[in-house]
Write a protein that holds these residues in place. Structure first.
Motif, PDB file in Angstrom:
ATOM      1  N   GLY A 286       0.788  -1.226   0.000  1.00  9.59           N
ATOM      2  CA  GLY A 286       0.000   0.000   0.000  1.00  9.59           C
ATOM      3  C   GLY A 286       0.819   1.273   0.000  1.00  9.59           C
ATOM      4  N   ARG A 287       2.154   1.139   0.051  1.00 10.73           N
ATOM      5  CA  ARG A 287       3.006   2.326   0.022  1.00 10.73           C
ATOM      6  C   ARG A 287       3.920   2.283  -1.202  1.00 10.73           C
ATOM      7  NH1 ARG A 287       5.400   2.651   6.051  1.00 10.73           N
ATOM      8  NH2 ARG A 287       5.314   0.377   5.799  1.00 10.73           N
ATOM      9  N   THR A 288       4.320   3.448  -1.654  1.00 10.74           N
ATOM     10  CA  THR A 288       5.097   3.566  -2.893  1.00 10.74           C
ATOM     11  C   THR A 288       6.530   3.104  -2.664  1.00 10.74           C
ATOM     12  OG1 THR A 288       3.748   5.483  -3.451  1.00 10.74           O
ATOM     13  CG2 THR A 288       5.739   5.126  -4.754  1.00 10.74           C
ATOM     14  N   THR A 289       6.968   2.139  -3.484  1.00  9.65           N
ATOM     15  CA  THR A 289       8.329   1.603  -3.356  1.00  9.65           C
ATOM     16  C   THR A 289       8.905   1.390  -4.739  1.00  9.65           C
ATOM     17  OG1 THR A 289       7.666   0.418  -1.337  1.00  9.65           O
ATOM     18  CG2 THR A 289       9.747  -0.222  -2.368  1.00  9.65           C
ATOM     19  N   LEU A 290      10.137   1.875  -4.940  1.00 10.49           N
ATOM     20  CA  LEU A 290      10.866   1.638  -6.186  1.00 10.49           C
ATOM     21  C   LEU A 290      12.195   0.983  -5.835  1.00 10.49           C
ATOM     22  CD1 LEU A 290      11.266   2.241  -9.318  1.00 10.49           C
ATOM     23  CD2 LEU A 290      12.608   4.199  -8.541  1.00 10.49           C
ATOM     24  N   VAL A 291      12.523  -0.121  -6.528  1.00 12.82           N
ATOM     25  CA  VAL A 291      13.813  -0.768  -6.340  1.00 12.82           C
ATOM     26  C   VAL A 291      14.513  -0.835  -7.697  1.00 12.82           C
ATOM     27  CG1 VAL A 291      13.102  -2.117  -4.341  1.00 12.82           C
ATOM     28  CG2 VAL A 291      12.841  -3.088  -6.624  1.00 12.82           C
ATOM     29  N   THR A 292      15.812  -0.590  -7.714  1.00 14.03           N
ATOM     30  CA  THR A 292      16.590  -0.812  -8.937  1.00 14.03           C
ATOM     31  C   THR A 292      17.237  -2.181  -8.808  1.00 14.03           C
ATOM     32  OG1 THR A 292      18.666   0.135  -8.117  1.00 14.03           O
ATOM     33  CG2 THR A 292      17.050   1.650  -9.052  1.00 14.03           C
ATOM     34  N   THR A 293      17.076  -3.035  -9.792  1.00 15.87           N
ATOM     35  CA  THR A 293      17.575  -4.400  -9.721  1.00 15.87           C
ATOM     36  C   THR A 293      17.496  -5.054 -11.086  1.00 15.87           C
ATOM     37  OG1 THR A 293      17.316  -6.534  -8.570  1.00 15.87           O
ATOM     38  CG2 THR A 293      15.300  -5.338  -9.137  1.00 15.87           C
ATOM     39  N   THR A 294      18.259  -6.114 -11.265  1.00 16.55           N
ATOM     40  CA  THR A 294      18.114  -6.985 -12.443  1.00 16.55           C
ATOM     41  C   THR A 294      17.874  -8.419 -11.998  1.00 16.55           C
ATOM     42  OG1 THR A 294      20.534  -7.248 -12.516  1.00 16.55           O
ATOM     43  CG2 THR A 294      19.571  -5.544 -13.933  1.00 16.55           C
ATOM     44  N   SER A 295      17.589  -8.602 -10.709  1.00 17.79           N
ATOM     45  CA  SER A 295      17.365  -9.947 -10.172  1.00 17.79           C
ATOM     46  C   SER A 295      15.971 -10.453 -10.536  1.00 17.79           C
ATOM     47  CB  SER A 295      17.510  -9.926  -8.652  1.00 17.79           C
ATOM     48  OG  SER A 295      16.997 -11.117  -8.092  1.00 17.79           O
ATOM     49  N   PRO A 296      15.849 -11.605 -11.206  1.00 17.18           N
ATOM     50  CA  PRO A 296      14.533 -12.163 -11.525  1.00 17.18           C
ATOM     51  C   PRO A 296      13.697 -12.448 -10.281  1.00 17.18           C
ATOM     52  CG  PRO A 296      16.260 -13.281 -12.764  1.00 17.18           C
ATOM     53  CD  PRO A 296      16.948 -12.423 -11.750  1.00 17.18           C
ATOM     54  N   LEU A 297      14.370 -12.782  -9.169  1.00 15.44           N
ATOM     55  CA  LEU A 297      13.639 -13.080  -7.941  1.00 15.44           C
ATOM     56  C   LEU A 297      12.891 -11.853  -7.430  1.00 15.44           C
ATOM     57  CD1 LEU A 297      16.384 -15.212  -6.159  1.00 15.44           C
ATOM     58  CD2 LEU A 297      14.256 -16.056  -7.145  1.00 15.44           C
ATOM     59  N   VAL A 298      13.527 -10.694  -7.525  1.00 16.41           N
ATOM     60  CA  VAL A 298      12.873  -9.461  -7.093  1.00 16.41           C
ATOM     61  C   VAL A 298      11.882  -8.990  -8.150  1.00 16.41           C
ATOM     62  CG1 VAL A 298      13.250  -7.068  -6.391  1.00 16.41           C
ATOM     63  CG2 VAL A 298      14.897  -8.825  -5.721  1.00 16.41           C
ATOM     64  N   LEU A 299      12.262  -9.086  -9.412  1.00 14.70           N
ATOM     65  CA  LEU A 299      11.392  -8.613 -10.499  1.00 14.70           C
ATOM     66  C   LEU A 299      10.079  -9.377 -10.539  1.00 14.70           C
ATOM     67  CD1 LEU A 299      14.114  -8.270 -13.284  1.00 14.70           C
ATOM     68  CD2 LEU A 299      12.933  -6.404 -12.101  1.00 14.70           C
ATOM     69  N   ASP A 300      10.126 -10.672 -10.214  1.00 19.58           N
ATOM     70  CA  ASP A 300       8.899 -11.476 -10.256  1.00 19.58           C
ATOM     71  C   ASP A 300       7.917 -11.056  -9.174  1.00 19.58           C
ATOM     72  OD1 ASP A 300       7.421 -13.574 -11.471  1.00 19.58           O
ATOM     73  OD2 ASP A 300       7.895 -14.875  -9.767  1.00 19.58           O
ATOM     74  N   ARG A 301       8.412 -10.419  -8.101  1.00 23.22           N
ATOM     75  CA  ARG A 301       7.510  -9.958  -7.017  1.00 23.22           C
ATOM     76  C   ARG A 301       7.029  -8.531  -7.251  1.00 23.22           C
ATOM     77  NH1 ARG A 301      10.618 -14.587  -6.273  1.00 23.22           N
ATOM     78  NH2 ARG A 301      10.026 -15.689  -4.344  1.00 23.22           N
ATOM     79  N   ALA A 302       7.652  -7.812  -8.166  1.00 26.68           N
ATOM     80  CA  ALA A 302       7.264  -6.418  -8.404  1.00 26.68           C
ATOM     81  C   ALA A 302       5.919  -6.357  -9.124  1.00 26.68           C
ATOM     82  CB  ALA A 302       8.336  -5.721  -9.226  1.00 26.68           C
ATOM     83  N   GLU A 303       5.176  -5.313  -8.808  1.00 33.06           N
ATOM     84  CA  GLU A 303       3.867  -5.146  -9.457  1.00 33.06           C
ATOM     85  C   GLU A 303       4.007  -4.442 -10.810  1.00 33.06           C
ATOM     86  OE1 GLU A 303       0.761  -4.168  -6.128  1.00 33.06           O
ATOM     87  OE2 GLU A 303       2.768  -3.595  -5.397  1.00 33.06           O
ATOM     88  N   VAL A 304       5.023  -3.599 -10.927  1.00 33.81           N
ATOM     89  CA  VAL A 304       5.298  -2.904 -12.188  1.00 33.81           C
ATOM     90  C   VAL A 304       6.802  -2.948 -12.421  1.00 33.81           C
ATOM     91  CG1 VAL A 304       5.153  -0.732 -13.465  1.00 33.81           C
ATOM     92  CG2 VAL A 304       3.323  -1.362 -11.886  1.00 33.81           C
ATOM     93  N   VAL A 305       7.200  -3.248 -13.677  1.00 35.47           N
ATOM     94  CA  VAL A 305       8.612  -3.247 -14.041  1.00 35.47           C
ATOM     95  C   VAL A 305       8.828  -2.212 -15.143  1.00 35.47           C
ATOM     96  CG1 VAL A 305      10.539  -4.578 -14.962  1.00 35.47           C
ATOM     97  CG2 VAL A 305       8.900  -5.671 -13.427  1.00 35.47           C
ATOM     98  N   LEU A 306       9.833  -1.339 -14.936  1.00 36.71           N
ATOM     99  CA  LEU A 306      10.218  -0.336 -15.942  1.00 36.71           C
ATOM    100  C   LEU A 306      11.559  -0.749 -16.520  1.00 36.71           C
ATOM    101  CD1 LEU A 306       9.427   2.927 -13.910  1.00 36.71           C
ATOM    102  CD2 LEU A 306       7.895   1.670 -15.424  1.00 36.71           C
ATOM    103  N   HIS A 307      11.594  -0.999 -17.819  1.00 33.86           N
ATOM    104  CA  HIS A 307      12.844  -1.393 -18.468  1.00 33.86           C
ATOM    105  C   HIS A 307      13.488  -0.155 -19.074  1.00 33.86           C
ATOM    106  CE1 HIS A 307      15.101  -3.744 -21.825  1.00 33.86           C
ATOM    107  NE2 HIS A 307      15.872  -3.537 -20.774  1.00 33.86           N
ATOM    108  N   LEU A 308      14.671   0.180 -18.568  1.00 31.25           N
ATOM    109  CA  LEU A 308      15.370   1.388 -18.971  1.00 31.25           C
ATOM    110  C   LEU A 308      16.459   1.033 -19.993  1.00 31.25           C
ATOM    111  CD1 LEU A 308      14.964   4.315 -17.796  1.00 31.25           C
ATOM    112  CD2 LEU A 308      17.052   3.921 -16.481  1.00 31.25           C
ATOM    113  N   VAL A 309      16.440   1.688 -21.125  1.00 37.61           N
ATOM    114  CA  VAL A 309      17.454   1.484 -22.160  1.00 37.61           C
ATOM    115  C   VAL A 309      18.028   2.847 -22.537  1.00 37.61           C
ATOM    116  CG1 VAL A 309      17.942   0.624 -24.479  1.00 37.61           C
ATOM    117  CG2 VAL A 309      16.276  -0.572 -23.035  1.00 37.61           C
ATOM    118  N   ASP A 310      19.352   2.991 -22.386  1.00 31.89           N
ATOM    119  CA  ASP A 310      20.011   4.269 -22.688  1.00 31.89           C
ATOM    120  C   ASP A 310      19.362   5.443 -21.953  1.00 31.89           C
ATOM    121  OD1 ASP A 310      21.827   3.029 -24.373  1.00 31.89           O
ATOM    122  OD2 ASP A 310      20.512   3.235 -26.124  1.00 31.89           O
ATOM    123  N   GLY A 311      18.991   5.193 -20.706  1.00 31.31           N
ATOM    124  CA  GLY A 311      18.432   6.247 -19.879  1.00 31.31           C
ATOM    125  C   GLY A 311      16.973   6.549 -20.089  1.00 31.31           C
TER     126      GLY A 311
END
Length: 565
Positions: free
Chosen positions: A510-535
């Protein structure tokens, strides 16, 4: 001496000499005592040859045992008094230097905290000041003790020599200023050379910090060799400048020994000549030799005093330059949205929706960290928060509601419970929940006294994974409205990382959280994934959606999985 919790006062920032004088004025009684004791010590040393000459002329030469005993007793008393005063002088001057040291450290740290992210040179500038300049500044305050005492000693010796020979007194009175005239230009050259050296040293120290902090990123980009070459060139220039400083210093130090020896040789030769002519007695000749021996210390002190003051002024100028800096004015106007709202970074296109666990994925960690810096307002930013420009929101409100949790954030020495709690007090249940959410329960169990166990500076007594979990637990316990976590699980094994990923989502529900990671274990639990390419955000979705639709994302995540194996 300044207390750890005492206000250090408002420093004088008009120049290096003014700052040194401010340090003296902050402890006037102690500095006055140092000057008096330094003068008394040198005066007692200077009087000793006079007492010796009286013992020779009044007791030894005429064969008067009573006079010899009396003058010998006076000589012994003067020596004992000089020894006692010397002890008091040394203790007093040690306190003067320590006060100047701690007071400078306090004003520098307070300024660093006030400047925050606006601190030029980052931690490198503070490290350079703390390691070298603070000691140099405190050493310069020796002038108020032995320095002034040396002036007193020269005056006393000149007065005593006046009773022996006006010619010898004139040599002393004119010789000391002559030495100053010879050494003065060298001190001016030293200030210029050492000022440039200190500046280059600060830049190189800052580069060392940047290189250490970004080593992982540089390895990934293949840029380590390039940065290493730049560091090598800078260090070679610093070495060359150090040689220039050393050259001037060697001349000053050789002068501090050679010139007093030459000066005293002249005095001795003049006295021997006068004795041979019968103009002075044997006792007076003995006293002149004593005065020569005594003068060697104050004259050398005077040259050293000039050297210390010259270096102290250079060091104080660096401190003053830091103290003159002011943080960017905080905007007075816009209020942040009262309710949780979207954080949007137009430069990258990253949109952090309220109440969700969002993951930011990028092949170059530096690009992801740059987005976090803009979202947390640690860099120039065009981010909006619920449509309100983040740069126009008072910084205190931003810091109170948005927390950037870096995986290499500082850990101060102290009990583990204090490290996790931060600057606020929390009950045991809240601390336990935060530790459980980061799978750090085993960290507490592994320590002999649990939360009361002492942890060394930067958590060096813990493993890399333990430090990372303690940092994340501290961030969760702070309970920010928006948490921006940089690589929070990069040092964890797969089993622990999976546990942290599950518990992090539950703890921040219920609270806003952003994590930077490339770990599939963390990404699979995220509700939204932002893929950044060249910024720039190239794709948005869930982890599984991006695996299915984005080949570049799939390749990035698969590479991370293979690396973990």
């Amino acid at each position: 001496m300044i207390d750890a919790y005492e206000d250090p006062g408002s420093p004088e920032c008009r120049g290096g000499a003014g700052y040194l004088w401010w340090l003296v004025r902050r402890q006037p009684g102690r500095c006055l005592a140092g000057a008096v004791l330094g003068g008394a010590w040198m005066a007692l040393l200077a009087v000793t040859p006079y007492l010796l000459s009286r013992a020779v002329d009044d007791g030894l030469a005429p064969g008067d045992p009573a006079a010899l005993t009396g003058w010998t007793g006076a000589l012994l008393a003067a020596g004992a008094a000089a020894a006692g005063v010397s002890v008091l002088r040394h203790r007093t001057m040690t306190r003067v230097r320590m006060d100047a040291n701690f007071r400078t450290v306090k004003v520098v740290v307070q300024q660093a905290v006030r400047l925050g992210a606006a601190l030029p040179g980052g931690a490198g500038e503070v490290v350079t000041i703390g390691v070298g300049d603070v000691k140099t500044i405190s050493q310069a305050l020796t002038v108020v003790g032995p320095g002034l005492g040396s002036v007193v000693a020269c005056a006393v010796v000149a007065g005593l020599l006046l009773s022996v020979s006006p010619q010898l007194a004139a040599v002393v009175l004119l010789g000391v200023p002559a030495i100053a005239l010879v050494v003065g230009p060298l001190l001016g050259r030293l200030q210029g050379a050492e000022g440039e050296y200190r500046q280059r040293q600060g830049l190189l120290t800052a580069r060392i910090g940047d290189l250490a902090g970004g080593l992982r990123v540089l390895n990934g980009l293949g840029g380590k060799a390039l940065v290493a070459d730049a560091f090598r060139r800078d260090s070679q220039r610093l070495r060359a400048q150090g040689y220039r400083v050393g050259s001037v210093t060697s001349w000053i130090q050789s002068s501090s020994v050679g010139l007093p020896s030459l000066f005293l040789a002249v005095v001795t030769w003049q006295a021997a000549r006068l004795a041979a002519l019968g103009a002075i007695t044997v006792g007076e000749l003995v006293s002149v030799y004593g005065y020569v021996a005594v003068l060697s210390a104050p004259v050398e002190f005077l040259v050293q005093m000039g050297y210390d003051i010259s270096r102290g002024v250079v060091a104080a100028r660096r401190v003053v330059r830091l103290l003159r800096l002011t943080p960017a004015p905080d905007p007075a106007g816009r209020r942040a949205p009262a309710e949780p709202s979207v954080l949007y970074d137009p430069e990258s296109g990253a949109r952090v929706r309220p109440g969700l666990l969002t993951a930011l994925v990028c092949a170059r960690p530096a690009d992801a960290a740059a987005v976090v810096d803009r979202l947390g307002r640690y860099a120039p930013t065009a981010v909006t928060w619920g449509g309100v420009p983040l740069a126009e929101v008072p910084l205190a409100e931003v810091r109170a509601r948005i927390l950037v949790a870096d995986h290499e954030a500082a850990l101060f020495a102290g009990p583990l419970g204090e490290l996790v709690s931060g600057r606020r007090e929390h009950d045991a249940a809240a601390v336990a929940r935060a530790l459980h959410a980061t799978a750090a329960d085993d960290v507490v169990r592994s320590l002999p006294e649990g939360l009361g166990s002492a942890v060394t500076e930067q958590g060096r007594s813990l493993s890399g994974g333990q430090r990372q979990r303690v940092r994340l637990a501290r961030a969760l316990l702070a309970g920010p409205e928006v948490l921006l976590a940089v690589e929070p699980t990069s040092a964890l094994d797969a089993h622990t990382e999976a546990a942290v990923a599950d518990r992090l989502r539950a703890a921040r529900d219920g609270r806003t959280t952003l994590v930077t990671t490339t770990s599939p274990l963390v990404l699979d639990r995220a509700e939204v994934v932002l893929h950044l390419v060249d910024g720039k955000v190239a794709a948005t979705g869930t982890h599984r959606e991006l695996l299915a639709s984005e080949p570049e994302y799939r390749a990035l995540v698969a590479r991370d999985t293979e690396t973990a194996r």
